[in-house]
Design an enzyme around this catalytic site. Structure first.
Site, PDB file in Angstrom:
ATOM      1  N   ARG A  19      -1.081  69.723  91.460  1.00 28.84           N
ATOM      2  CA  ARG A  19      -0.635  71.116  91.613  1.00 28.84           C
ATOM      3  C   ARG A  19       0.871  71.185  91.827  1.00 28.84           C
ATOM      4  NH1 ARG A  19       1.916  71.420  96.776  1.00 28.84           N
ATOM      5  NH2 ARG A  19       0.440  71.789  98.450  1.00 28.84           N
TER       6      ARG A  19
ATOM      7  N   LYS B 245      -6.827  73.221 103.007  1.00 27.02           N
ATOM      8  CA  LYS B 245      -6.452  71.805 102.899  1.00 27.02           C
ATOM      9  C   LYS B 245      -5.996  71.321 104.264  1.00 27.02           C
ATOM     10  CE  LYS B 245      -2.689  70.238 100.619  1.00 27.02           C
ATOM     11  NZ  LYS B 245      -1.848  69.752  99.496  1.00 27.02           N
TER      12      LYS B 245
ATOM     13  N   ASP C 102      15.253  55.905  90.177  1.00 34.89           N
ATOM     14  CA  ASP C 102      14.678  55.777  91.524  1.00 34.89           C
ATOM     15  C   ASP C 102      15.402  54.636  92.220  1.00 34.89           C
ATOM     16  OD1 ASP C 102      11.684  56.658  92.893  1.00 34.89           O
ATOM     17  OD2 ASP C 102      12.721  54.927  93.742  1.00 34.89           O
ATOM     18  N   VAL C 103      15.614  54.760  93.508  1.00 36.34           N
ATOM     19  CA  VAL C 103      16.292  53.687  94.243  1.00 36.34           C
ATOM     20  C   VAL C 103      15.454  52.409  94.226  1.00 36.34           C
ATOM     21  CG1 VAL C 103      17.779  55.100  95.716  1.00 36.34           C
ATOM     22  CG2 VAL C 103      15.415  54.686  96.406  1.00 36.34           C
TER      23      VAL C 103
END
Lengths: 329, 329
Positions: free
Chosen positions: B112, B68, B163-164
């Site tokens: 993954r 990758k 989440d912010v």
């Protein structure tokens, strides 16, 4: 959008005189600290062959970022009717990181390896050189001669070639006489006259010295691009001892990988300090050949900076000349 | 012939339940010595962003060899209207070395990474888990929930998300409620009830601990896939101290890269010997959760074996289902 360049596209785009310029620039930028070649990754286990992963980046106006993936599977020809060496190069846009080009790596590898010798000829061989001898007649060897021809401003007149496979020498002769219009002499047995050339190139698959340093004449330039493992070498210790100038494509890489220098260092015949990177000569940080009688040696192992530079050349030209196939992915 | 698989092709071919199986097998083969993940190469200089080169090989019947290339350019969105993270995966035929497939790496990376947590949930979380909480609502976070859902055999009922960026949480809720049919609760301020879930996942961009270990309850399984530098961490030392079982995707990688474990080791709170690779639990070389009251921690940094396994899954399926584009080069 990714530009795909197959073997034929690359062949259409790549000339040796351009390759020489780009590889020279890669060596130059390495010496200036404007290029980074991380230690390559070798995958040697769990597969019947070897895979090398070679990324590199060159700044200094070239702005090239690419990775070559190359595999060496010795049983490929017999078992799969495929070449031993296969490779592709992925080039990224240095400004965004995006992979923008994928190209066949075979010809680029041969051309940049030829160009390494060519750059050494430009900076180290006698200016009046007209004749070369070469050990090996394979794909790599052919490009060594093409590069030498262009590095000598087309003044190369003759090349003596020796290969253990006579058929390889014949194909070598046929191809190069046609391409370069020079005289190719096939040598069946290496004798003293083989060493009377101005330039001697070793482009073999041997891991043992190809000849005794006794044969080496004053004024000769020698380039070895074959053996590239610590215990393998094409040049013997006497050749190294007789040389007035010991040059490397990249000093650190040769000290790590090239038996041609590692073995004489371990024998105490030379020290690491005796070896100069060719980029330092290009940048005039170190001096090159000082007289027509000096013996100069150039050893290079493949480094990613060469591939990165030539991949950039091919990619930029492909865009300009609209060659290859764009894929949206 | 090279099979080209773009984002849409990969999305069509890749399911989370398959990804879980392949990533589990990658961890298993690593633990058995049937997989090699060389140290990845990072190119950090001479460009406005970072490029990582991650090759790997997995034997043991999977027979996958791939690399990758992934870039992280923080200014991409603003300057070039492009994603920060871009990547492609080159897959080779392990028998010949030839590159036979090139695919987009974005979704594979997210899937993954999700699957890493999913495998940890399968082996470490309480079997009766039905509720999770997650820090982070980005692309990676979404796949964490999908993987947890499948790892729990679709028994996940609820997920609390913080989440912010409120907008990220809203997109997270919309997408996952539709895809999984579970209840997503957006949390604007993290209070005690956030820590009452069976499973807690940290998938943030923070380099500082996200919460105090005081909050952690008995029986909880915690997975952290964010911070991946020696000085960065999502989990504090108290969390690590309270845990009964400390597990890594790959122990050596976490000890080299993950502050979540490196910092408590340097503080003397735990030793390297306390950390177990999940592959050793999969292979029953080490034991997993022993009771419903134990606290289990899983930390993973991305390793190439995950990408290699999932790339192989995608490539094989693409050939079978005749998806993608073949290019002759």
């Amino acid at each position: 959008m990714v530009r795909i360049l197959n073997k034929m596209n690359v062949a259409e785009l790549l000339t040796m005189s351009d390759t020489l310029n780009y590889v020279e620039n890669a060596y130059k930028q390495l010496s200036l600290g404007n290029a980074i070649v991380p230690q390559r990754i070798a995958i040697t286990d769990l597969a019947p062959g070897l895979t090398l992963i070679m990324p590199g980046i060159i700044g200094g106006g070239m702005n090239a970022l690419a990775t070559k993936i190359v595999s060496v599977y010795k049983d490929n020809p017999e078992k799969h009717n495929m070449p031993t060496v296969l490779g592709k190069i992925m080039i990224q846009d240095i400004n965004t990181g995006e992979i923008v080009g994928i190209m066949d790596g075979g010809l680029i590898t041969a051309m940049r390896t030829g160009a390494a010798t060519g750059v050494s000829v430009k900076y180290l061989a006698r200016k009046d050189s007209t004749e070369m001898s070469i050990f090996g007649a394979g794909t790599q060897a052919k490009k060594q001669v093409v590069a030498t021809y262009w590095a000598l401003n087309q003044k190369l007149e003759k090349c003596k070639v020796f290969d253990v496979h006579r058929a390889a020498s014949e194909s070598f002769k046929l191809e190069l006489e046609k391409e370069l219009g020079i005289d190719i002499e096939i040598i069946d047995e290496v004798k003293d006259e083989f060493f009377s050339s101005d330039i001697l190139v070793a482009a073999s698959t041997s891991s043992e010295p190809l000849f005794s340093g006794e044969k080496i004449q004053e004024g000769m330039h020698i380039s070895s691009i074959g053996a590239h493992a610590p215990k393998a070498r094409e040049l013997d210790s006497l050749t190294i001892k007789k040389a007035n100038l010991l040059v490397a494509g990249l000093k650190d890489a040769c000290i790590a990988e090239a038996g041609d220098y590692i073995i004489p260092i371990s024998e105490g015949i030379i020290s690491k300090d005796d070896i100069i990177s060719i980029g330092d000569i290009i940048n005039r940080k170190a001096s090159g050949r000082k007289s027509s009688s000096e013996i100069t040696v150039f050893k290079s192992v493949g480094i990613a900076a060469q591939d990165v530079a030539v991949a950039k050349l091919v990619y930029d030209r492909a865009l300009k000349e609209n060659i290859g196939q764009d894929i949206n992915f």
